[in-house]
Design an enzyme around this catalytic site. Structure first.
Site, short mmCIF file in Angstrom:
data_model
loop_
_atom_site.label_atom_id
_atom_site.label_comp_id
_atom_site.label_asym_id
_atom_site.label_seq_id
_atom_site.Cartn_x
_atom_site.Cartn_y
_atom_site.Cartn_z
N ASP A 102 -11.40 39.88 -29.04
CA ASP A 102 -12.16 41.08 -28.65
C ASP A 102 -13.14 40.65 -27.57
O ASP A 102 -12.73 40.04 -26.59
CB ASP A 102 -12.82 41.68 -29.89
CG ASP A 102 -13.12 43.17 -29.74
OD1 ASP A 102 -12.79 43.73 -28.69
OD2 ASP A 102 -13.68 43.76 -30.67
N HIS A 103 -14.40 40.91 -27.74
CA HIS A 103 -15.31 40.54 -26.65
C HIS A 103 -15.45 39.03 -26.54
O HIS A 103 -15.32 38.31 -27.53
CB HIS A 103 -16.71 41.10 -26.94
CG HIS A 103 -16.71 42.58 -27.13
ND1 HIS A 103 -17.75 43.26 -27.67
CD2 HIS A 103 -15.76 43.51 -26.85
CE1 HIS A 103 -17.47 44.54 -27.71
NE2 HIS A 103 -16.26 44.73 -27.23
N HIS B 47 -8.53 42.80 -34.08
CA HIS B 47 -9.47 42.33 -33.05
C HIS B 47 -10.23 41.16 -33.65
O HIS B 47 -10.82 41.29 -34.73
CB HIS B 47 -10.50 43.42 -32.73
CG HIS B 47 -10.00 44.49 -31.82
ND1 HIS B 47 -10.80 45.50 -31.36
CD2 HIS B 47 -8.79 44.69 -31.25
CE1 HIS B 47 -10.10 46.28 -30.56
NE2 HIS B 47 -8.87 45.83 -30.49
N HIS C 159 -10.13 52.23 -34.90
CA HIS C 159 -11.05 51.11 -34.71
C HIS C 159 -12.26 51.30 -35.62
O HIS C 159 -12.70 52.41 -35.85
CB HIS C 159 -11.49 51.06 -33.24
CG HIS C 159 -12.23 49.81 -32.88
ND1 HIS C 159 -13.58 49.65 -33.07
CD2 HIS C 159 -11.80 48.64 -32.34
CE1 HIS C 159 -13.95 48.46 -32.65
NE2 HIS C 159 -12.89 47.81 -32.21
N CYS D 93 -11.37 45.40 -36.70
CA CYS D 93 -12.18 44.64 -35.74
C CYS D 93 -13.17 43.77 -36.51
O CYS D 93 -14.11 44.27 -37.13
CB CYS D 93 -12.92 45.61 -34.82
SG CYS D 93 -13.93 44.76 -33.61
N TYR E 217 -15.74 41.55 -21.40
CA TYR E 217 -14.33 41.43 -21.02
C TYR E 217 -14.09 40.53 -19.82
O TYR E 217 -13.34 40.86 -18.91
CB TYR E 217 -13.73 42.83 -20.80
CG TYR E 217 -13.52 43.53 -22.12
CD1 TYR E 217 -12.39 43.27 -22.87
CD2 TYR E 217 -14.47 44.39 -22.65
CE1 TYR E 217 -12.19 43.87 -24.11
CE2 TYR E 217 -14.30 45.00 -23.88
CZ TYR E 217 -13.15 44.73 -24.61
OH TYR E 217 -12.96 45.32 -25.83
C1 CS2 Z 1 -13.57 47.74 -28.29
C2 CS2 Z 1 -13.83 49.20 -28.58
O1 CS2 Z 1 -14.82 46.87 -26.58
C3 CS2 Z 1 -14.77 47.13 -27.76
O2 CS2 Z 1 -15.65 46.93 -28.59
O3 CS2 Z 1 -13.15 47.03 -29.38
O4 CS2 Z 1 -14.47 49.77 -27.49
C4 CS2 Z 1 -12.54 49.89 -28.85
O5 CS2 Z 1 -11.72 49.77 -27.74
C5 CS2 Z 1 -12.67 51.35 -29.14
O6 CS2 Z 1 -13.68 51.60 -30.05
C6 CS2 Z 1 -11.36 51.88 -29.65
O7 CS2 Z 1 -11.30 53.23 -29.40
MN MN Z 2 -13.02 45.70 -31.44
#
Ligand code: CS2
Ligand code: MN
Length: 359
Positions: free
Chosen positions: A316-317, A271, A206, A244, A333
């Site tokens: 992602d978020h 992501h 990531h 991401c 989330y």
């Molecule tokens: C995820 C990261 O919530 C998030 O931002 O994209 O926490 C991701 O799960 C980790 O960095 C991966 O190890």
């Molecule tokens: Mn991410």
């Protein structure tokens, strides 16, 4: 592309698999054993229990996010070999269940870092927010704020056990320069690659979030040049990216669609997240709609489509909507905005497919 949704597990996520099944086009769950500390082996029986839950709803479990990397590996202590052996065993235990991609990160001490987890967006919803001013010296205050606002919910990378020993952790990381951290990452991946070939599991790193050093600790995966350095450093088809868009997009200098086009063969997992920048360097997370942020979601989807992307993807978020708030939702989330994000992504994709004569 294969649409997935991140789920924190039965009894650990306010969202049910029954809810997720109603989001169009989601075929797989991005999962993890969230009660595992970094370095622990994931046992076959524990993996089998999740498989059973997902099977009930017809979801695949191809993508794990995350198997977290023990600090001793990142620091490069002699004890790292033991933790690397455990990591390999976890990969061997995961493979028979169909797992194909394991996401992880190599960020020292903190995972993603924000200063406000429920920042008003202006329409009644809230989102994760980064105020540059606040990320200066007092890492404890920031960590304390995040833990408080999780209201007891677990969050990978923010394990209270680790956060309780922050001074000690910072002390241990003191000798780890950026170059040393690159070396330690290479050591870890060189050791894992044979197991990846043996099991068929691709490792997907990531991006660092935010993509710059914080509190004096180095961060590696921050832009196009560092991504290419990483891919060349361990030039193996099993050494892949979890690209991401939101993490990279936090730096306005990053052209995310261009980065995607330059390395798409090695993107195992995408992501999708949109970020809005403010002139003083602050940023807020935004809805997936292109014009709500500055990341360029439309051009990102086009880049993936042009490249014939067949990997895994997820929103992602998201923002927190319709009653989601502190204590009722894991920050970033919630159910609704991520589901809306999926529909936006499908909207782009279906149109691109039709224009290419495939839809
Ligand atoms: C995820 C990261 O919530 C998030 O931002 O994209 O926490 C991701 O799960 C980790 O960095 C991966 O190890
Ligand atoms: Mn991410």
């Amino acid at each position: 592309m294969k649409m997935t949704f991140r789920w924190y597990g039965k009894g650990n996520d306010q969202i049910s698999l029954a809810d997720i099944r109603q989001i169009p086009g989601v075929t797989g769950i991005v999962w993890a054993l969230h009660d595992k500390m970094p370095g622990e082996i994931w046992e076959v029986s524990e993996i089998a229990a999740v498989k059973k839950q997902l099977d009930e709803y017809g979801f695949h479990m191809d993508v794990v996010e995350s198997v977290n990397v023990h600090d001793d590996i990142k620091i490069g202590l002699p004890s790292r070999d033991r933790y690397i052996e455990n990591y390999k065993q976890t990969l061997r235990n995961l493979a028979p269940f169909g797992v194909k991609v394991v996401t992880y990160n190599f960020m020292p001490i903190f995972d993603w870092t924000r200063t406000d987890l429920f920042h008003p967006v202006g329409d009644g919803s809230t989102a994760l927010y980064y105020e540059k001013e606040k990320i200066q010296q007092d890492y404890k205050e920031m960590a304390h704020y995040i833990l408080e606002n999780l209201h007891g919910l677990t969050f990978p990378g923010w394990e209270p056990e680790r956060m309780a020993k922050l001074d000690e952790l910072f002390e241990k990381y003191r000798p780890v320069t950026k170059e040393k951290l690159w070396e330690n990452l290479k050591y870890f991946l060189d050791a894992l690659m044979p197991t990846c070939h043996e099991t068929g599991i691709r490792m997907a790193i990531h991006m660092d979030d935010p993509p710059w050093d914080i509190f004096g600790i180095p961060r590696l995966l921050v832009d196009k040049a560092s991504i290419h350095r990483f891919l060349k450093m361990v030039d193996d088809p099993y050494n892949c990216l979890c690209l991401c868009s939101g993490s990279l997009g936090a730096d306005p200098a990053n052209d995310v669609p261009d980065i995607i086009r330059s390395c798409y063969q090695r993107i195992a997992f995408a992501h999708i997240r949109n970020v809005k920048h403010f002139p003083n360097g602050d940023f807020s997370e935004a809805s997936h709609r292109d014009c709500d942020g500055d990341t360029g979601i439309l051009e990102i989807m086009r880049a993936y489509h042009d490249c014939g992307f067949e990997g895994y993807i997820r929103p992602d978020h998201g923002r927190h909507l319709w009653g989601e708030g502190p204590g009722t939702v894991r920050p970033g989330y919630g159910l609704y905005d991520r589901a809306l994000g999926i529909m936006y992504m499908w909207g782009c994709w279906d149109m691109l497919e039709r224009e290419a004569g495939k839809g």
